[in-house]
Every structure is written in C-alpha cells, then in structure tokens.
Scaffold this motif. Structure first.
Motif: not given
Length: 301
Positions: A131-133, A111-118, A41-49, A78-82
């Motif tokens: 496990k969440i990073i 492995l799943i990625r997201t930019h969702l706020p908590i 998880a991350s805010y966009p453009k924080a190094g999640s890729t 995959p980006h979960l909410e896209a």
C-alpha cells in the motif's frame, strides 16, 4: 551548525540530488519491501510529516501508546533514502541510515516515508503490492514552504534569496528534482497501481476527518468514533507544532530560530511571497510544464 558545509546540487540520472539521498543508493534500490509495508510518498514539503503522524497513530496509538511519547517520528516512520552524518556527534560521529533504520523496525506493518520520484522507487514496493499513499500540494505553497525549510536546514543547499529560489524551482533545480515531474509521475502510476492512494494536502486541511476516513478505508482500518476523535485532536497543526516528537525541534541539522520546521500549515500563504510579476511568470511556466490536465490543484481555500 556553521562549521557544517551545505551540500551542492548535482545531476543524478536526470534528477537534481544531494549526496545525503544518493550515497546509500545500492541499498535503496535493493531494498526488500514486505507485503504489509505502508509507504508514504511525496515531493518535499507537501504534508508527508503530517501524514506519517496520522498513519502512525492509526496503526499503533492503541496497541503501543508509549511509542508516540518515547520515539521521534523519524524513527517511527524512517525516511528510506536518507543517509547522513549527524553534525556535532561523536567521535565516532553518529550516522542516520534510512534503509538500516527501516530494516531494524520491530513493528508490523512497517511505515516508511520517501521523497523519491516514481522512477527511483525500489521495485520491491510494486512487486510486493504494498500500500502506497502519495500526498501532493499545490506548486505555489510548495515552493514557499521548501524555501523556508532550506533556510533552516544545513542538510540542503543554500537557498539564496526568494527571487532566485523561485527561479530555481521553475527551472526544476531542486533537491528531488522537478515538482512538475514528481507529482505527474506519481499521478500517472496511480492509474496502473491499484494499491496507490492519492491525497491532496489542501483536502486534508479543508476536511481532515473526511480524508482520514478515506485513508482508513484504503488501509482497511476501522477505528471507533472515539478513537478517531482522539487522533483528530492530536493531528491539529497547532498541536503538532508543539509536539517535540513530531516537530523536528531536536534535530541538530535544523535551526528552528531561523524558521520552525512546522511553519504555518496554510493554503494560500504563497500570496505573502509572490509579487504580481512573479505570479504571472510562474503561471506561464506552470502552463507549459504541467502536461496532465487531469491533475488539478487548489491554490486557495
């Protein structure tokens, strides 16, 4: 690309969003996580890729070496909410759907990625104790990176000029909402959820090896010295920038002639964009909005 109209921001339960991340909302909220899922998880453009690439190699480089050469990173993690129609495809047009893509993954762990706020995180991730990073990046470099990203992708709203964009960031009118709320919300969750590992982009830049060691400890992985060395070589910024399976250069929704998706990967590039007056104003706003004194960012190395 010009025929595809950019979306407009709208208020979604108090957070600025665009349809690409909300139209599949019921499936997102009802998503069933598995206990061994790993969420990045991350805010966009924080190094999640970068982090997705590292995690994918740590888990699968040895067991499925063909994976990284045959599958784009967005299909491996995959980006979960896209959820969006891919321009220029069809008929019928192709659609990317994050929840569906995750549910079709054959590998374990997923492995799943997201930019969702908590507050938007599907409950099952916490219920299953996954496990969440979470990776965060200082606000000044975040806004610069986000600006260049929005210039090159038609999936996001028109960014306008730098000065109005910076104002928009300070006003918290960004896709996925306020940077301040996002990073502090996830930071606060770390205090109560033991399975949440928080990383800073700046630490990952400064000592990639050490941060990978900490990540392995959290994930319960123990790669050999040789394996870690091989992974380290593959996750250098310059290496990723030319890796077509990672750099999004084949995405129809992104124009790498405007700006590469992987642009600089530096700490402190904000100094090339902020005027003195902008920096002073930003610092004032930052003091008012960043309520948690325990969350400290480094803005230069």
């Amino acid at each position: 690309m010009d025929s595809f109209s950019r979306p407009e921001l709208f208020d979604f339960h108090g957070v600025s969003m665009i349809p690409s991340f909300t139209e599949n909302w019921e499936n997102i909220q009802n998503f069933q996580a598995r206990p061994d899922d790993v969420l990045i998880a991350s805010y966009p453009k924080a190094g999640s890729t970068w982090l997705c690439h590292i995690a994918d190699l740590l888990y699968f480089r040895q067991t499925s070496p063909e994976r990284e050469k045959s599958l784009q990173l967005h299909l491996r993690v995959p980006h979960l909410e896209a959820s969006f129609v891919v321009p220029g495809t069809g008929p019928p047009p192709k659609r990317f759907n994050g929840t569906e893509t995750v549910n079709n993954l054959k590998n374990s762990p997923r492995l799943i990625r997201t930019h969702l706020p908590i507050q938007f995180l599907p409950k099952s991730f916490l219920e299953q104790n996954c496990k969440i990073i979470y990776i965060s990046r200082n606000a000044k470099d975040s806004v610069v990176s986000y600006f260049h990203y929005e210039r090159m992708t038609i999936l996001n709203p028109e960014p306008g000029d730098w000065s109005s964009y910076l104002q928009r960031f300070m006003d918290e009118k960004m896709v996925f909402g306020s940077w301040y709320d996002h990073v502090t919300g996830w930071w606060k969750k770390k205090q109560t959820h033991s399975q949440l590992h928080h990383m800073f982009y700046e630490d990952l830049i400064e000592d990639t090896g050490l941060e990978i060691d900490k990540l392995c400890h959290f994930l319960g992985l123990s790669p050999s010295v040789e394996e870690k060395e091989r992974i380290m070589n593959q996750v250098h910024f310059e290496e990723m920038k030319t890796n077509k399976m990672v750099n999004h250069s084949s995405f129809r929704v992104m124009d790498v002639n405007i700006s590469p998706f992987m642009r600089k990967g530096k700490v402190g590039d904000w100094k090339n964009h902020f005027t003195v007056a902008q920096n002073e104003e930003f610092d004032e706003v930052y003091k008012k909005k960043m309520k948690d004194p325990t969350l400290q960012f480094c803005t230069e190395l």
